[in-house]
Scaffold this motif. Sequence first.
Motif, PDB file in Angstrom:
ATOM      1  N   ASN A   1       0.795  -1.233   0.000  1.00  0.00           N
ATOM      2  CA  ASN A   1       0.000   0.000   0.000  1.00  0.00           C
ATOM      3  C   ASN A   1       0.827   1.282   0.000  1.00  0.00           C
ATOM      4  N   LYS A   2       2.064   1.205  -0.503  1.00  0.00           N
ATOM      5  CA  LYS A   2       2.919   2.390  -0.635  1.00  0.00           C
ATOM      6  C   LYS A   2       3.489   2.431  -2.042  1.00  0.00           C
TER       7      LYS A   2
ATOM      8  N   ILE B   1      -1.813  -2.093  -8.465  1.00  0.00           N
ATOM      9  CA  ILE B   1      -1.592  -1.105  -9.518  1.00  0.00           C
ATOM     10  C   ILE B   1      -2.390   0.146  -9.157  1.00  0.00           C
ATOM     11  N   TYR B   2      -1.724   1.293  -9.210  1.00  0.00           N
ATOM     12  CA  TYR B   2      -2.354   2.580  -8.953  1.00  0.00           C
ATOM     13  C   TYR B   2      -2.389   3.331 -10.278  1.00  0.00           C
ATOM     14  N   MET B   3      -3.535   3.872 -10.628  1.00  0.00           N
ATOM     15  CA  MET B   3      -3.710   4.576 -11.889  1.00  0.00           C
ATOM     16  C   MET B   3      -4.139   6.019 -11.644  1.00  0.00           C
ATOM     17  N   ILE B   4      -3.532   6.921 -12.407  1.00  0.00           N
ATOM     18  CA  ILE B   4      -3.937   8.327 -12.425  1.00  0.00           C
ATOM     19  C   ILE B   4      -4.370   8.641 -13.852  1.00  0.00           C
TER      20      ILE B   4
ATOM     21  N   LYS C   1      -7.637  -5.512  -4.486  1.00  0.00           N
ATOM     22  CA  LYS C   1      -6.905  -6.381  -3.560  1.00  0.00           C
ATOM     23  C   LYS C   1      -5.510  -6.623  -4.118  1.00  0.00           C
ATOM     24  N   PRO C   2      -4.581  -7.053  -3.271  1.00  0.00           N
ATOM     25  CA  PRO C   2      -3.209  -7.285  -3.756  1.00  0.00           C
ATOM     26  C   PRO C   2      -3.097  -8.512  -4.665  1.00  0.00           C
ATOM     27  N   PHE C   3      -2.024  -8.490  -5.468  1.00  0.00           N
ATOM     28  CA  PHE C   3      -1.678  -9.613  -6.335  1.00  0.00           C
ATOM     29  C   PHE C   3      -0.223  -9.996  -6.077  1.00  0.00           C
ATOM     30  N   THR C   4       0.199 -11.103  -6.671  1.00  0.00           N
ATOM     31  CA  THR C   4       1.529 -11.657  -6.462  1.00  0.00           C
ATOM     32  C   THR C   4       2.385 -11.503  -7.708  1.00  0.00           C
TER      33      THR C   4
END
Length: 127
Positions: A59-60, A101-104, A120-123
């Motif tokens: 989450n960073k 993945i963070y999208m702007i 949710k997180p992925f590997t």
Amino acid sequence: DIEGYAWDDVMVLPSSAAKFSAEITSPNGGELVNYNFWNPILWKTTGVGTVSLALYKNNKFFAWIVKDKPNYKGTNGWGIHYWTPSSVISQDKIGKNVFKIYMIGKKSGARGTVTDISDKPFTIGNY
């Protein structure tokens, strides 16, 4: 003198701001992303001109994947970017269920941004 009644109909249309959205669709949680191969990042947008994608770990912010990629018209709002995690992250940093993945999305023809992140997180691993 004017006699009688008069009225007018008014139609209220939604503002263009309501048609400005972004959503990561994959990876969006639970996927296994191969460290050494091309993997797709998929999204759905409305009113977005360019897209920037970042890799988040725990989450960073971790690293940029791509910045200001044109979001081509004529794709019905769907977008795709292929990436190889090995070009963004060293092998000793990969892990299980810690990435997002963070999208702007930058608005087309105007100022403003909209964001989304994987639900949710992925590997990322060697498969």
